[in-house]
Write an enzyme that holds these catalytic residues in place. Structure first.
Site, short mmCIF file in Angstrom:
data_model
loop_
_atom_site.label_atom_id
_atom_site.label_comp_id
_atom_site.label_asym_id
_atom_site.label_seq_id
_atom_site.Cartn_x
_atom_site.Cartn_y
_atom_site.Cartn_z
N ILE A 44 3.57 11.44 -16.32
CA ILE A 44 3.99 10.91 -15.02
C ILE A 44 5.16 9.94 -15.19
CG2 ILE A 44 3.28 9.52 -13.04
CD1 ILE A 44 0.48 10.71 -13.37
N ALA A 123 -1.40 3.81 -11.50
CA ALA A 123 -2.06 4.31 -12.71
C ALA A 123 -3.55 3.97 -12.69
CB ALA A 123 -1.37 3.73 -13.95
N ARG A 124 -3.89 2.75 -13.09
CA ARG A 124 -5.28 2.30 -13.12
C ARG A 124 -5.35 0.87 -12.62
NH1 ARG A 124 -5.85 6.86 -13.29
NH2 ARG A 124 -6.91 8.20 -14.81
N ASP A 148 -1.53 1.45 -5.46
CA ASP A 148 -2.28 2.64 -5.03
C ASP A 148 -3.67 2.64 -5.65
OD1 ASP A 148 -2.36 5.33 -3.71
OD2 ASP A 148 -2.65 5.99 -5.78
N GLU A 153 -12.66 -0.30 -5.93
CA GLU A 153 -12.33 0.72 -4.93
C GLU A 153 -13.61 1.21 -4.26
OE1 GLU A 153 -9.95 3.84 -6.61
OE2 GLU A 153 -8.32 2.49 -7.15
N HIS A 172 -5.46 5.01 -3.22
CA HIS A 172 -5.56 5.88 -4.40
C HIS A 172 -5.16 7.32 -4.05
CE1 HIS A 172 -7.75 6.11 -8.52
NE2 HIS A 172 -6.77 6.99 -8.47
#
Length: 207
Positions: A44, A123-124, A148, A153, A172
């Protein structure tokens, strides 16, 4: 791109009857003069580099698994993590989450950044210390962030991130498009067929 142009801040300003755009936006670095820092350069991250090159930005990468030779082939500068923190106008995260990368963005790293710096994380969530980021955004230690992914979450109902004008939030979903769903289903089917046939897998996962 939205953060680099200060669009969330300008949008909120106009909605609050402000028209002093330059005062709200400055300092604004054009993309052709920007120093973009990537932490991690996998598949990515490499695609992000391709798109950034169109704007003429200088692209610096920290990735302990990337060689100088490969970096030169891709057309990026391989630098240390401290240089990413101190020199970048924008930092984009593309690392996996592990013991070495957890909270790689933290209170110590945030104070080293430019006041106009923006952070992008698709990413994370655990790559960023959320509390430290909130404090940096509230104090204008950095300009803005686009997130994101999150440590928790879904994002908590009372998360302070929701109240900040200099944060761009999404649930996300950076990966999603109609065609992405179709491609994901096709790739999953092809991978299952390889497994049944005893062929090498495209994306093996160690158990």
């Amino acid at each position: 791109l939205s953060l680099m142009r200060a669009l969330p801040i300008l949008d909120k300003g106009v909605r609050n009857n402000r028209w002093d755009g330059i005062a709200m936006a400055k300092p604004l670095v054009p993309l052709k003069d920007a120093q973009i820092g990537l932490i991690g350069l996998g598949r990515i991250g490499s695609e992000v580099v391709k798109r950034l090159k169109v704007f003429g930005s200088t692209i610096n990468v920290y990735d302990p698994f990337l060689s100088q030779t490969k970096a030169a082939e891709i057309g990026v500068n391989l630098v240390g993590l401290e240089e990413i923190f101190s020199n970048s106008d924008a930092i984009s995260l593309h690392s996996p989450l592990n013991e070495q990368t957890k909270h790689i963005i933290n209170a110590d790293s945030l104070v080293k950044m430019k006041p106009n710096a923006v952070i992008v994380n698709a990413a994370r969530g655990g790559l960023i210390d959320t509390e430290a980021l909130i404090n940096a955004l509230k104090s204008n230690t950095i300009r803005a962030a686009a997130l994101d992914v999150f440590e928790q979450e879904p994002l908590a109902d009372d998360s302070e991130l929701k109240d900040l004008a200099n944060v761009f939030l999404s649930p996300h979903l950076a990966w999603y498009s109609d065609s992405a769903i179709e491609r994901l289903q096709r790739l999953a089917g092809e991978e299952a067929a390889r497994a049944v046939a005893g062929e090498p897998l495209r994306c093996p996962y160690p158990l």
